[in-house]
Design an enzyme around this catalytic site. Sequence first.
Site, mmCIF file in Angstrom:
data_model
loop_
_atom_site.group_PDB
_atom_site.id
_atom_site.type_symbol
_atom_site.label_atom_id
_atom_site.label_comp_id
_atom_site.label_asym_id
_atom_site.label_seq_id
_atom_site.Cartn_x
_atom_site.Cartn_y
_atom_site.Cartn_z
ATOM 1 N N HIS A 268 68.593 69.679 -13.097
ATOM 2 C CA HIS A 268 70.011 70.051 -13.281
ATOM 3 C C HIS A 268 70.047 71.274 -14.198
ATOM 4 C CE1 HIS A 268 74.246 69.631 -13.432
ATOM 5 N NE2 HIS A 268 74.388 68.547 -14.184
ATOM 6 N N HIS A 309 70.010 73.329 -3.499
ATOM 7 C CA HIS A 309 71.193 72.701 -4.086
ATOM 8 C C HIS A 309 71.640 71.566 -3.193
ATOM 9 C CE1 HIS A 309 75.099 72.291 -6.008
ATOM 10 N NE2 HIS A 309 74.572 72.961 -6.999
ATOM 11 N N ASP A 365 70.921 78.939 -11.462
ATOM 12 C CA ASP A 365 69.892 78.997 -12.506
ATOM 13 C C ASP A 365 68.808 80.034 -12.244
ATOM 14 O OD1 ASP A 365 70.981 76.990 -14.115
ATOM 15 O OD2 ASP A 365 70.221 75.454 -12.763
HETATM 16 N N1 CMC Z 1 61.479 74.157 -3.899
HETATM 17 C C1 CMC Z 1 60.771 73.676 -2.853
HETATM 18 N N2 CMC Z 1 61.214 72.716 -2.036
HETATM 19 C C2 CMC Z 1 62.430 72.218 -2.272
HETATM 20 C C3 CMC Z 1 63.237 72.692 -3.335
HETATM 21 C C4 CMC Z 1 62.717 73.697 -4.166
HETATM 22 N N3 CMC Z 1 63.434 74.167 -5.182
HETATM 23 N N4 CMC Z 1 64.405 72.009 -3.337
HETATM 24 C C5 CMC Z 1 64.344 71.165 -2.308
HETATM 25 N N5 CMC Z 1 63.156 71.292 -1.655
HETATM 26 C C6 CMC Z 1 62.737 70.579 -0.450
HETATM 27 C C7 CMC Z 1 62.362 69.145 -0.743
HETATM 28 O O1 CMC Z 1 60.989 69.010 -1.034
HETATM 29 C C8 CMC Z 1 62.767 68.464 0.548
HETATM 30 O O2 CMC Z 1 61.778 68.746 1.510
HETATM 31 P P1 CMC Z 1 61.404 67.637 2.650
HETATM 32 O O3 CMC Z 1 62.627 67.561 3.512
HETATM 33 O O4 CMC Z 1 60.220 68.196 3.324
HETATM 34 O O5 CMC Z 1 61.125 66.352 1.925
HETATM 35 C C9 CMC Z 1 64.038 69.203 0.963
HETATM 36 O O6 CMC Z 1 63.887 70.518 0.412
HETATM 37 C C10 CMC Z 1 65.322 68.581 0.484
HETATM 38 O O7 CMC Z 1 65.244 68.454 -0.936
HETATM 39 P P2 CMC Z 1 65.880 67.267 -1.753
HETATM 40 O O8 CMC Z 1 65.144 67.125 -3.054
HETATM 41 O O9 CMC Z 1 66.018 66.059 -0.892
HETATM 42 O O10 CMC Z 1 67.338 67.850 -2.001
HETATM 43 P P3 CMC Z 1 68.380 67.356 -3.085
HETATM 44 O O11 CMC Z 1 69.723 67.700 -2.591
HETATM 45 O O12 CMC Z 1 68.119 65.937 -3.456
HETATM 46 O O13 CMC Z 1 68.014 68.231 -4.381
HETATM 47 C C11 CMC Z 1 67.921 69.929 -5.998
HETATM 48 C C12 CMC Z 1 68.721 69.317 -4.839
HETATM 49 C C13 CMC Z 1 68.774 71.003 -6.660
HETATM 50 C C14 CMC Z 1 67.635 68.838 -7.055
HETATM 51 C C15 CMC Z 1 66.599 70.515 -5.440
HETATM 52 O O14 CMC Z 1 66.881 71.547 -4.518
HETATM 53 C C16 CMC Z 1 65.677 71.027 -6.548
HETATM 54 O O15 CMC Z 1 64.895 70.254 -7.093
HETATM 55 N N6 CMC Z 1 65.744 72.362 -6.879
HETATM 56 C C17 CMC Z 1 64.959 72.890 -7.976
HETATM 57 C C18 CMC Z 1 65.658 72.596 -9.309
HETATM 58 C C19 CMC Z 1 66.889 73.446 -9.502
HETATM 59 O O16 CMC Z 1 66.872 74.644 -9.303
HETATM 60 N N7 CMC Z 1 67.976 72.788 -9.961
HETATM 61 C C20 CMC Z 1 69.247 73.469 -10.277
HETATM 62 C C21 CMC Z 1 70.328 73.072 -9.329
HETATM 63 S S1 CMC Z 1 71.762 74.138 -9.420
HETATM 64 C C22 CMC Z 1 72.447 73.982 -10.979
HETATM 65 C C23 CMC Z 1 72.579 72.606 -11.502
HETATM 66 O O17 CMC Z 1 73.013 71.677 -10.838
HETATM 67 O O18 CMC Z 1 72.232 72.431 -12.651
#
Ligand code: CMC
Length: 440
Positions: A268, A309, A365
């Site tokens: 986050h 996201h 971010d």
């Molecule tokens: N890098 C590589 N792969 C990713 C990333 C990433 N940053 N984000 C998601 N994926 C992949 C993930 O491995 C999954 O792949 P598969 O379908 O093969 O299993 C797929 O994309 C879907 O990801 P998810 O984790 O199920 O998606 P989510 O909606 O649960 O997570 C998230 C959203 C923001 C937590 C995630 O994209 C992430 O971890 N991003 C990196 C951390 C980040 O930048 N966070 C800030 C978010 S924006 C500001 C805020 O909210 O604070």
Amino acid sequence: MSKDTLSITDNRTGKNYEVPIEHGTIKALDLRQIKVAADDFGLMTYDPAFMNTASCQSRVTFIDGERGILNYRGYPIEQLAEKSTYLETAYLVLNGELPTRAQHEDWVHNVTYHTMIHENVKELMGAFRYDAHPMGMLVSTVGALSTFYPGAKDIHDPLARRHQVYRLIGKIPTLAAFAYRHSVGMPYAYPDNDLSYCGNFLNMMFRMTETKYKVNPVLERALEVLFILHADHEQNCSTSAMRGVGSSGVDPYSAAAAAIAALYGPLHGGANEQVLRMLREIGSKDKVPAFIREVKESGGDVRLMGFGHRVYKNYDPRAKIIKKMADEVFEVTGRNPLLEIALELERIALEDEYFLKRKLYPNVDFYSGLIYQAMKFPVDMFPVLFAIGRMSGWLAQWQEMIEDKDQKIARPRQVYLGAPRRDYVAVEKRMAREAALTVA
Ligand code: CMC
């Protein structure tokens, strides 16, 4: 003739049900009538992480994740970032309308006159180790404020609530700056009421021996914009924490401490800090392809921080604004050498099948940390800056929750998959059984 209802056939019983559809949702409780037998609990939905469940009705923020749209109270984020100030936007987020001149003056006055913190809070800060993470200090000191304002427990009195709003928005920059000064062993710089919200924060952070700190107007404006972009983002993890904890009836300081704790996580608000650490680790532009390969081959363990996201499946509109603003800041501060690496990461990722297929784009971010760093904020202060901006959104959502007759204490259900009822076994018997198994 079309009807706003959903027809459901339960194939276990052959029974039909019709449930109303309102605002594109059905009420989960309407499923409870769907039972196999009279003493059956009734059907529930299973939705870990709230992937497809609306937990409230809100009028604060609108996001269209597919099209990359973000509006506060109907106003596009692009217009607010260009024309508004943080405090004006905070007023809008909290009250639903942009203020009149008189309302604005009154609001700014009240926030400005609540920036001081009790000397005891300062002493509390002194108890932290020199290298304490400022988010840990913020969680504690914001929570501690509840002990200074017992009137804050009166959450159903709008006037009492308004006072806590002034205090929380007024004091959070002071707590943040003091946490930083503690970490570098510098005396605390007290708030200066002649300065703007952001100017005062920069003063409390960076003022050294000068009698009057001169705020660079470009950096002051950049901070205004960054705080505007972070002001609210509907039901994200920390806002859900604010609402969930606040739904117990606790005071807003305690609920805000929980929200800050949620924001601290690397997935986050802690992501801006992780982006910087990632860029430093990559080290140079030529190492970017190898890092992208590592992300793709890790099966989700190594993430490209600042990408992806839950809601945006398109370029985060906040990241677009920040990227554009970076040039103005770098003209004053000099270009951040890590920018080269970030641009290369974005270029490669946006052409790569892995990221395209999963709709992973830069989020807020990805570029914000580069600006913060150029402005001389230490990396572990980045999530703290996020928290300052987000305080207005947390409070707006908390107020909305309190006034919403549909809301009750947050208490999700679970699907129990554990052991069935069984009788207690005395320890001697358990040991005898274990010994028998070992011999066998
Ligand atoms: N890098 C590589 N792969 C990713 C990333 C990433 N940053 N984000 C998601 N994926 C992949 C993930 O491995 C999954 O792949 P598969 O379908 O093969 O299993 C797929 O994309 C879907 O990801 P998810 O984790 O199920 O998606 P989510 O909606 O649960 O997570 C998230 C959203 C923001 C937590 C995630 O994209 C992430 O971890 N991003 C990196 C951390 C980040 O930048 N966070 C800030 C978010 S924006 C500001 C805020 O909210 O604070």
